[in-house]
Scaffold this active site. Structure first.
Site, PDB file in Angstrom:
ATOM      1  N   ASP A 100      35.810  83.685 -38.407  1.00 52.31           N
ATOM      2  CA  ASP A 100      35.287  84.303 -37.188  1.00 52.31           C
ATOM      3  C   ASP A 100      36.407  85.141 -36.576  1.00 52.31           C
ATOM      4  O   ASP A 100      37.566  84.711 -36.574  1.00 52.31           O
ATOM      5  CB  ASP A 100      34.874  83.205 -36.183  1.00 52.31           C
ATOM      6  N   HIS A 151      36.240  93.727 -33.718  1.00 52.89           N
ATOM      7  CA  HIS A 151      35.832  92.419 -33.182  1.00 52.89           C
ATOM      8  C   HIS A 151      35.799  91.338 -34.257  1.00 52.89           C
ATOM      9  O   HIS A 151      35.753  90.151 -33.951  1.00 52.89           O
ATOM     10  CB  HIS A 151      34.447  92.527 -32.524  1.00 52.89           C
TER      11      HIS A 151
HETATM   12  P1  ADQ Z   1      29.530  86.956 -32.485  1.00 52.87           P
HETATM   13  O1  ADQ Z   1      29.660  86.761 -33.948  1.00 52.87           O
HETATM   14  O2  ADQ Z   1      28.183  87.285 -31.986  1.00 52.87           O
HETATM   15  O3  ADQ Z   1      30.568  88.072 -31.956  1.00 52.87           O
HETATM   16  P2  ADQ Z   1      30.682  84.975 -30.491  1.00 52.87           P
HETATM   17  O4  ADQ Z   1      32.053  85.418 -30.198  1.00 52.87           O
HETATM   18  O5  ADQ Z   1      30.565  83.518 -30.574  1.00 52.87           O
HETATM   19  O6  ADQ Z   1      30.052  85.548 -31.833  1.00 52.87           O
HETATM   20  O7  ADQ Z   1      29.760  85.522 -29.312  1.00 52.87           O
HETATM   21  C1  ADQ Z   1      28.453  85.147 -29.225  1.00 52.87           C
HETATM   22  C2  ADQ Z   1      27.925  85.337 -27.803  1.00 52.87           C
HETATM   23  O8  ADQ Z   1      26.518  85.225 -27.866  1.00 52.87           O
HETATM   24  C3  ADQ Z   1      28.420  84.264 -26.851  1.00 52.87           C
HETATM   25  O9  ADQ Z   1      28.564  84.803 -25.585  1.00 52.87           O
HETATM   26  C4  ADQ Z   1      27.271  83.227 -26.872  1.00 52.87           C
HETATM   27  O10 ADQ Z   1      27.100  82.563 -25.664  1.00 52.87           O
HETATM   28  C5  ADQ Z   1      26.067  84.079 -27.166  1.00 52.87           C
HETATM   29  N1  ADQ Z   1      25.122  83.325 -28.017  1.00 52.87           N
HETATM   30  C6  ADQ Z   1      25.249  83.048 -29.332  1.00 52.87           C
HETATM   31  N2  ADQ Z   1      24.175  82.338 -29.777  1.00 52.87           N
HETATM   32  C7  ADQ Z   1      23.379  82.178 -28.714  1.00 52.87           C
HETATM   33  C8  ADQ Z   1      22.109  81.539 -28.535  1.00 52.87           C
HETATM   34  N3  ADQ Z   1      21.476  80.918 -29.522  1.00 52.87           N
HETATM   35  N4  ADQ Z   1      21.581  81.559 -27.294  1.00 52.87           N
HETATM   36  C9  ADQ Z   1      22.224  82.182 -26.291  1.00 52.87           C
HETATM   37  N5  ADQ Z   1      23.400  82.807 -26.399  1.00 52.87           N
HETATM   38  C10 ADQ Z   1      23.978  82.811 -27.599  1.00 52.87           C
HETATM   39  C11 ADQ Z   1      31.534  88.949 -32.557  1.00 52.87           C
HETATM   40  C12 ADQ Z   1      32.554  88.295 -33.491  1.00 52.87           C
HETATM   41  C13 ADQ Z   1      33.274  87.176 -32.770  1.00 52.87           C
HETATM   42  C14 ADQ Z   1      33.937  87.717 -31.486  1.00 52.87           C
HETATM   43  C15 ADQ Z   1      32.932  88.509 -30.651  1.00 52.87           C
HETATM   44  C16 ADQ Z   1      33.607  89.222 -29.481  1.00 52.87           C
HETATM   45  O11 ADQ Z   1      31.912  87.810 -34.661  1.00 52.87           O
HETATM   46  O12 ADQ Z   1      34.264  86.581 -33.605  1.00 52.87           O
HETATM   47  O13 ADQ Z   1      34.439  86.640 -30.725  1.00 52.87           O
HETATM   48  O14 ADQ Z   1      32.284  89.497 -31.440  1.00 52.87           O
HETATM   49  O15 ADQ Z   1      34.677  90.012 -29.909  1.00 52.87           O
END
Ligand code: ADQ
Length: 460
Positions: A365, A157
């Site tokens: 990311d 991921h």
């Molecule tokens: P993350 O680094 O956690 O995931 P991201 O892909 O942005 O990052 O996913 C975060 C999820 O958590 C989103 O669904 C978002 O809505 C939710 N979220 C984040 N902060 C929040 C908050 N303060 N309140 C509520 N909801 C929140 C890892 C990798 C990414 C990759 C994903 C999936 O780092 O690059 O896209 O896995 O593969």
């Protein structure tokens, strides 16, 4: 049809909305033929024996959720130590933040062995196994050593760094060799696949049989990009739901005279938060028409707080927000609203929809799902603008966003200004194209394509 077995560090109950699109999509894939989801229970046993853990089983519809407890020693070396103190920083290009010397590798191997040992007796001969993320890279190698002949796929991921950065990890060769125990290795982007291809060519002399097939260590692995998406329909529906609409209305009322900018993420150094705040400060300085108007709502949820690098980041952020508000704020206007908390998933689309501009500016990311959620939540008649880091995996797909280099404070401030001033017709055109893109490659496409590719492969 074979049964699907998903293995990931943590599990989510796929029946709950709070679980998010990924858990729901995996839950759907698991329930097609009745599946097994396996991972850590989240329980840490103080004083527990290393390499041991009680197994728990729960049924969610026709999906079995099986989890293993970890001893304190295993948790600290496997999860905090090697996974989040070595692999996470290095894979995000932050060699300066990695803690190489601490001997965490023993715990990382021990927990992967423990997981393999507990999973092995639960497997059926025609099961298809899908392992997720950097915590579990050596799992297939451990399973193979126990005689497992099933098809095993892996999805990373987070990004895979270029060979010379990867090579800073003392066990880099062992890690990449472990990937050859899988039949299929999925990455988020083409550039991750290119890094893998260069690494195996330069460091282990692998033979490239074609664009995707690599032969080394007496095994052939397929490496391919499967960019992860969101459930666009589910998220758009959430945006119309009661909680999201309430959030939208209350924010709209509260900030009727302001132009809202929004950032949402876990509080993590990969997300580029201090750089973003500096760019926002530059915006206020360089374009004074934004004074009294532009308001950045920054939601950063608590994450990995047991690690020192994370508490340092929190302090830096709080001090930056304080100084921007102190320097530019008025009695009736605070430029930055910083909230160190989670927002309920049902309310999140309302927040995305009320924002004129989303700032998604990670330094690195794997993909970044917030960027895609922001697009899905917009009103097509009056959509907001996405300012996206070129270093997010999502930038490979989302070309119609305003792409920025988050290290370039002035350049980012200029792009934010461009976003704030973008005419309606241009916003609509960009949004339409972005929406089509995230629809085409949504989370169901991701799941289906990965599993179809894996099922087409010769097992073992
Ligand atoms: P993350 O680094 O956690 O995931 P991201 O892909 O942005 O990052 O996913 C975060 C999820 O958590 C989103 O669904 C978002 O809505 C939710 N979220 C984040 N902060 C929040 C908050 N303060 N309140 C509520 N909801 C929140 C890892 C990798 C990414 C990759 C994903 C999936 O780092 O690059 O896209 O896995 O593969």
């Amino acid at each position: 049809m074979s049964r699907l077995v998903v293995v990931s560090n943590r599990l989510a109950d796929p029946r709950k909305t709070a679980a998010g699109g990924l858990a729901v999509a995996l839950g759907e894939a698991l329930s097609v033929n009745g599946g097994l989801w396996f991972g850590w229970s989240g329980t840490i046993v103080e004083g527990g024996a290393p390499g041991e853990g009680e197994v728990h089983t729960q049924q969610a519809g026709n999906v079995t959720l099986t989890t293993v407890d970890l001893s304190r020693e295993d948790h600290d070396s496997y999860y905090l130590g090697y996974s989040n103190g070595v692999l996470w920083p290095v894979f995000h290009y932050r060699l300066d933040l990695a803690d190489f010397d601490a001997g965490y590798i023993g715990g990382y191997r021990r927990v992967n062995q423990l997981m393999a040992r507990k999973l092995m007796p639960l497997l059926r001969p025609d099961d298809m196994i899908w392992v997720h993320d950097y915590h579990l890279i050596p799992l297939a190698a451990e399973l193979r050593a126990m005689g497992c002949k099933n098809r095993i796929g892996f999805f990373l991921h987070i990004p895979l760094p270029p060979p010379l950065i990867l090579a800073a990890i003392p066990q880099h060769e062992w890690l990449i060799r472990s990937l050859f125990a899988y039949d299929l290795v999925g990455f988020q982007t083409q550039s991750d696949v290119a890094h893998f291809s260069r690494y195996v060519n330069q460091e282990v002399g692998a033979e490239a049989l074609d664009e995707h097939l690599f032969h080394a260590f007496d095994r052939t692995v397929r490496a391919q990009a499967f960019p992860i998406g969101i459930d666009v329909d589910e998220f758009s529906a959430l945006a119309e739901g009661k909680d999201a609409v309430e959030m939208f209305n209350s924010m709209k009322g509260e900030y009727s005279r302001r132009r809202l900018l929004l950032g949402v993420e876990r509080l993590d150094y990969s997300k580029g938060l201090p750089q973003r705040l500096r760019a926002f400060r530059q915006l206020l300085q360089q374009y004074p028409e934004n004074l009294g108007s532009a308001t950045l709502i920054q939601i950063a949820s608590p994450s990995r707080e047991a690690l020192d690098t994370y508490s340092g980041l929190r302090q830096e952020l709080e001090s930056l927000c304080g100084s921007i508000n102190g320097d530019y704020g008025e009695l009736d206007w605070m430029p930055v609203r910083y909230i160190h908390r989670n927002v309920a998933r049902k309310r999140l689309p309302g927040l995305y929809r009320v924002a004129k501009v989303a700032l998604v500016t990670p330094l690195r990311d794997g993909m970044n799902l917030v960027a895609k959620e922001f697009i899905a939540a917009q009103d097509p008649a009056d959509p907001g603008v996405l300012v996206l880091s070129r270093f997010a995996g999502a930038a490979e797909q989302l070309k119609e966003a305003l792409l920025v280099n988050p290290y370039d404070t002035h350049g980012t401030a200029e792009s934010i200004q461009q976003a704030l001033q973008m005419p309606l017709a241009e916003r609509q055109r960009r949004h339409q194209q972005l929406l089509a893109r995230i629809r085409e490659h949504d989370v169901h496409w991701w799941c289906k394509t990965f599993l179809q590719t894996l099922s087409g492969m010769t097992p073992g």
